[in-house]
Design a protein around this motif. Structure first.
Motif, mmCIF file in Angstrom:
data_model
loop_
_atom_site.group_PDB
_atom_site.id
_atom_site.type_symbol
_atom_site.label_atom_id
_atom_site.label_comp_id
_atom_site.label_asym_id
_atom_site.label_seq_id
_atom_site.Cartn_x
_atom_site.Cartn_y
_atom_site.Cartn_z
ATOM 1 N N VAL A 82 9.176 -7.844 2.190
ATOM 2 C CA VAL A 82 9.208 -9.315 2.900
ATOM 3 C C VAL A 82 7.795 -9.667 3.008
ATOM 4 O O VAL A 82 6.866 -9.004 3.668
ATOM 5 C CB VAL A 82 9.849 -9.314 4.274
ATOM 6 C CG1 VAL A 82 10.093 -10.586 4.766
ATOM 7 C CG2 VAL A 82 11.188 -8.456 4.120
ATOM 8 N N PHE A 114 10.152 -9.745 -2.273
ATOM 9 C CA PHE A 114 9.761 -9.239 -3.222
ATOM 10 C C PHE A 114 9.973 -7.714 -3.450
ATOM 11 O O PHE A 114 10.713 -7.121 -2.349
ATOM 12 C CB PHE A 114 8.256 -9.649 -3.458
ATOM 13 C CG PHE A 114 7.216 -8.970 -2.504
ATOM 14 C CD1 PHE A 114 7.058 -9.535 -1.090
ATOM 15 C CD2 PHE A 114 6.686 -7.896 -2.853
ATOM 16 C CE1 PHE A 114 6.344 -8.834 -0.323
ATOM 17 C CE2 PHE A 114 5.806 -7.072 -1.888
ATOM 18 C CZ PHE A 114 5.535 -7.668 -0.482
ATOM 19 N N GLU A 139 -1.433 -2.728 4.463
ATOM 20 C CA GLU A 139 -0.351 -3.571 5.263
ATOM 21 C C GLU A 139 0.590 -2.336 5.775
ATOM 22 O O GLU A 139 1.393 -1.647 5.113
ATOM 23 C CB GLU A 139 0.441 -4.240 4.371
ATOM 24 C CG GLU A 139 -0.392 -5.568 3.519
ATOM 25 C CD GLU A 139 0.534 -6.512 3.045
ATOM 26 O OE1 GLU A 139 1.752 -6.428 3.014
ATOM 27 O OE2 GLU A 139 0.007 -7.515 2.730
ATOM 28 N N GLU A 141 3.660 -1.059 7.749
ATOM 29 C CA GLU A 141 5.177 -1.777 8.076
ATOM 30 C C GLU A 141 6.076 -0.971 8.567
ATOM 31 O O GLU A 141 6.352 0.246 7.934
ATOM 32 C CB GLU A 141 5.472 -2.085 6.544
ATOM 33 C CG GLU A 141 4.296 -3.236 5.966
ATOM 34 C CD GLU A 141 4.909 -4.141 5.079
ATOM 35 O OE1 GLU A 141 6.117 -4.273 4.628
ATOM 36 O OE2 GLU A 141 3.941 -4.796 4.211
ATOM 37 N N ASP A 170 1.974 -0.917 2.429
ATOM 38 C CA ASP A 170 2.300 -1.719 1.323
ATOM 39 C C ASP A 170 1.030 -2.204 0.630
ATOM 40 O O ASP A 170 0.313 -3.308 0.638
ATOM 41 C CB ASP A 170 3.090 -3.185 1.910
ATOM 42 C CG ASP A 170 3.180 -4.301 0.822
ATOM 43 O OD1 ASP A 170 3.198 -3.654 -0.382
ATOM 44 O OD2 ASP A 170 3.657 -5.083 1.238
ATOM 45 N N LYS A 187 1.278 -5.075 -6.375
ATOM 46 C CA LYS A 187 1.792 -4.302 -5.200
ATOM 47 C C LYS A 187 2.596 -3.104 -5.583
ATOM 48 O O LYS A 187 3.025 -2.062 -4.973
ATOM 49 C CB LYS A 187 2.596 -5.074 -4.169
ATOM 50 C CG LYS A 187 2.119 -6.113 -3.336
ATOM 51 C CD LYS A 187 3.016 -6.865 -2.406
ATOM 52 C CE LYS A 187 2.135 -7.717 -1.537
ATOM 53 N NZ LYS A 187 1.764 -6.977 -0.107
ATOM 54 N N THR A 256 4.449 -7.112 7.248
ATOM 55 C CA THR A 256 3.090 -6.380 7.995
ATOM 56 C C THR A 256 2.426 -7.509 9.205
ATOM 57 O O THR A 256 2.566 -8.670 8.521
ATOM 58 C CB THR A 256 1.798 -6.093 6.915
ATOM 59 O OG1 THR A 256 1.131 -5.045 7.705
ATOM 60 C CG2 THR A 256 1.419 -7.486 6.711
HETATM 61 MG MG MG Z 1 3.707 -6.256 2.927
#
Ligand code: MG
Length: 291
Positions: A82, A114, A139, A141, A170, A187, A256
């Motif tokens: 997200v 995504f 990131e 999460e 992430d 990513k 995040t």
């Molecule tokens: Mg992220």
């Protein structure tokens, strides 16, 4: 209960972390032949009670002596992710200029979904190789593991489908994210999804009110709480499952908070040798160094 996928030099095995947190019980003999973590989650109604009752009887080895792999080393499909799901991060991302083509600090009106490729998944302690990016970012999460699958799951029923939780970093190539005008490529590089160290069953965590923290080389960069999510876990489950059947073992990274590298001016991108440490109470510490 905390579960791990670990190796002592041979094949990956499923383990249960001991009550004192210092050892891992190898529970493979309680499982069907060849079972991996996804099989355990898929048959949890049967296997969960067995593991709860009998894990402690089995021989254990010190946690420090084993290699922890990603608890779900090979997800069946991409990691659900997200974008911009904390207000302060949506603002820092908008200001950064990396959220092409817009520069908007506006909050999303619907979850921005995504995914990351399954092949990006790597374990606690694994080195993160930047590959082609020169703008490597992190990131931290809180991440949901789905137990019982389903389609058309309502907010009210959502937590009945949550098996447990873990942490994901992430990792993001900001230059690729910007230049290619979408989020998948930047990513999904190999090793860009450190996961772990444990899977924690849902009963051990209040996911609606849990601190999410991240340090780089000991400097606290991210310090937030899941109660600040713009779209909470039930909303994410309702949104995804409205048209796509969620499956046991699906992994949903919830987004995040502020404090990522591009939140600083100038940006603080990760460099070789940097150590990224993420902590969520009751889940543990996920630490990875940049190659
Ligand atoms: Mg992220």
């Amino acid at each position: 209960m905390k579960l791990v996928t670990f190796s002592t030099g041979s094949a990956a095995r499923v383990g249960v972390v001991s009550a004192d947190g210092d050892a891992v019980h190898d529970v493979q003999e309680l499982l069907p032949p060849g079972a991996a973590m996804l099989d355990v989650i898929g048959a949890w109604d049967t296997l969960g009670p067995v593991l709860r009752e009998r894990s402690a009887e089995l021989t254990s080895v010190p946690l420090a002596s084993v290699e922890l792999l990603a608890p779900v080393p090979e997800p069946r499909r991409n990691i659900w992710c997200v974008g911009k799901n904390y207000r302060d991060h949506a603002v820092e991302f908008g200001r950064s200029g990396y959220d092409t083509p817009s520069r908007s600090e506006a909050l999303p009106e619907r979850p921005i979904m995504f995914s990351k490729a399954t092949t990006a998944v790597t374990g606690p302690g694994a080195l993160v190789d930047p590959g082609p990016t020169t703008e490597l970012d992190y990131e931290g999460e809180l991440t949901v593991i789905i137990g019982t699958g389903g389609r058309g799951i309502s907010r009210e029923d959502a937590y009945r489908h949550v098996w447990g939780y873990t942490i994901i970093n992430d990792v993001t190539a900001r230059d690729l994210q910007k230049l290619h005008r979408q989020w998948f490529l930047g990513k999904s590089l190999d090793g860009f999804c450190p996961m772990g160290p444990y899977l924690v069953t849902a009963d051990e965590l209040d996911a609606d009110d849990i601190d999410v923290r991240c340090w780089v080389n000991g400097e606290l960069r991210q310090d937030s709480n899941s109660k600040l999510l713009i779209f909470d876990i039930p909303t994410l489950i309702e949104t995804i499952s409205a048209g796509i059947e969620l499956q046991p073992g699906d992994v949903i990274a919830t987004g995040t908070p502020a404090g990522v590298g591009i939140g600083f001016n100038p940006p603080k991108f990760l460099q070789s040798g940097d150590v990224v440490r993420m902590e969520i109470r009751n889940i543990g510490i996920l630490e990875n160094e940049v190659f």
